[in-house]
Write a protein that holds these residues in place. Structure first.
Motif, PDB file in Angstrom:
ATOM      1  N   ASP A 243       4.658  -7.541 -43.536  1.00 27.32           N
ATOM      2  CA  ASP A 243       6.086  -7.851 -43.408  1.00 27.32           C
ATOM      3  C   ASP A 243       6.863  -6.547 -43.241  1.00 27.32           C
ATOM      4  O   ASP A 243       6.525  -5.539 -43.870  1.00 27.32           O
TER       5      ASP A 243
ATOM      6  N   ASP B  19      10.630  -8.294 -49.388  1.00 27.42           N
ATOM      7  CA  ASP B  19      10.880  -9.633 -49.955  1.00 27.42           C
ATOM      8  C   ASP B  19      10.758  -9.556 -51.483  1.00 27.42           C
ATOM      9  O   ASP B  19      10.273 -10.470 -52.141  1.00 27.42           O
TER      10      ASP B  19
ATOM     11  N   HIS C 104      -0.432 -13.556 -45.554  1.00 25.15           N
ATOM     12  CA  HIS C 104       0.974 -13.827 -45.285  1.00 25.15           C
ATOM     13  C   HIS C 104       1.395 -12.920 -44.132  1.00 25.15           C
ATOM     14  O   HIS C 104       1.304 -11.694 -44.227  1.00 25.15           O
TER      15      HIS C 104
ATOM     16  N   CYS D  80       9.697 -16.992 -45.360  1.00 27.72           N
ATOM     17  CA  CYS D  80       8.530 -16.323 -45.939  1.00 27.72           C
ATOM     18  C   CYS D  80       8.142 -16.921 -47.291  1.00 27.72           C
ATOM     19  O   CYS D  80       6.974 -16.923 -47.660  1.00 27.72           O
TER      20      CYS D  80
ATOM     21  N   ASP E 132       4.605 -12.105 -41.661  1.00 30.37           N
ATOM     22  CA  ASP E 132       5.983 -12.223 -41.167  1.00 30.37           C
ATOM     23  C   ASP E 132       6.007 -11.605 -39.771  1.00 30.37           C
ATOM     24  O   ASP E 132       5.584 -10.456 -39.580  1.00 30.37           O
TER      25      ASP E 132
ATOM     26  N   SER F 130       8.965 -16.550 -39.981  1.00 35.65           N
ATOM     27  CA  SER F 130      10.121 -15.718 -39.621  1.00 35.65           C
ATOM     28  C   SER F 130      10.247 -15.326 -38.158  1.00 35.65           C
ATOM     29  O   SER F 130      10.866 -14.319 -37.853  1.00 35.65           O
TER      30      SER F 130
HETATM   31 MN   LIG Z   1       9.478 -11.631 -44.895  1.00 31.78          MN
END
Ligand SMILES: [Mn+2]
Length: 285
Positions: A110, A114, A209, A88, A211, A256
């Motif tokens: 996600d 994180d 982003h 990530c 994941d 991921s």
């Molecule tokens: Mn992640």
């Protein structure tokens, strides 16, 4: 027709091709480039550090420099960067590559925050620290050396579908100005709209982003860190499409996916749907 630069980074914690590091190549082997090629002009590059010696921090930070450079090259070539990564934290590199000319926001979808730092993480897992790094909370000697990187301000981040946080990590998130939207809230148009409005209020463009473990593990577990609950592909697609109507989505990281947890490739197919939807809204301008 959008021109897309796929940048694959087949590493998990500095190790090539294992665990989630196997995800990018598995997506390509399953025909992702051909599917994207139906609607887009697609170019792909696979990033591996020149130095053959592997160590989690050194290799990952080297990859950040390399990937940031590939993102910059993509933008010069007027291609929208789409990073397929094991880790990530490669979003730090993607955002560095975008540079600081405009105000960048990040939607971080996600199962996890994180949001650990080296000082809150008893397990010593660098990839549990990606969002902390992105917002300037840790590894700052490295990020200062990363051309084009400046920490993303908290209020320009929306964390979506996070549901498995460590105690200290959770406290840190509560004390931050990062917006959050749970998987349940994401299903509600009102809470979803409010969260997106907050995210875009002070940004000119957005990096997505994603994941794979944000998806519901009932589809299939995305990796060894899968947590129950989560999003269906159509919910992710609706969210990203709504976002793209508010601000340009200029780049994305997909990270991921560990194909060994997904023997029938059900999660892989769901992930491919999400990637296709991101590619449809992504815009290099
Ligand atoms: Mn992640």
């Amino acid at each position: 027709m959008t021109a897309i630069q796929v940048i694959t980074v087949p590493f998990d914690a500095g190790v090539e091709g294992e665990r989630m590091g196997a995800g990018p190549d598995a997506l390509i082997a399953a025909g992702l480039l051909g599917r994207l090629g139906l609607c887009h002009d697609v170019d792909a590059v696979r990033v591996v550090p020149a130095d053959r010696w592997r160590a989690e921090l050194r290799t990952t930070f080297t990859l950040h420099h390399d990937v940031a450079q590939h993102v910059r090259r993509a933008l010069v070539a007027e291609r929208a960067p789409l990073v397929l990564s094991g880790d990530c934290n490669m979003t730090v590199a993607a955002v560095a590559g975008l540079g600081t000319g405009r105000r960048t926001g990040v939607i971080w979808i996600d199962a996890h925050g994180d949001f650990n730092t080296p000082d809150t993480d008893p397990d010593g897992y660098l990839d549990g620290q990606g969002l902390s790094m992105l917002t300037g909370r840790c590894w700052t000697a490295h990020t200062r050396s990363l051309t084009g990187f400046t920490p993303i301000l908290d209020h320009r981040v929306l964390l979506v579908a996070a549901r498995d946080l460590d105690d200290e990590e959770s406290l840190a998130l509560d004390g931050s100005d990062i917006g959050t939207l749970s998987a349940q809230e994401c299903q509600n148009p009102v809470t979803r709209g409010t969260a997106l409005a907050r995210l875009i209020a002070d940004v000119d463009r957005v990096h997505v982003h994603f994941d794979a473990d944000a998806l519901d593990p009932e589809i299939a577990p995305a990796n060894s860190y899968a947590a129950s609950g989560g999003l269906q592909p159509d919910e992710v697609i609706a969210l990203i499409s709504e976002l793209s109507a508010l601000r340009p989505v200029v780049s994305a990281t997909i990270a991921s996916w560990d194909p060994s947890f997904d023997r029938e490739a059900r999660l892989g197919r769901a992930l491919t749907e999400v990637i296709e939807a991101i590619a449809l809204v992504i815009n290099h301008s």
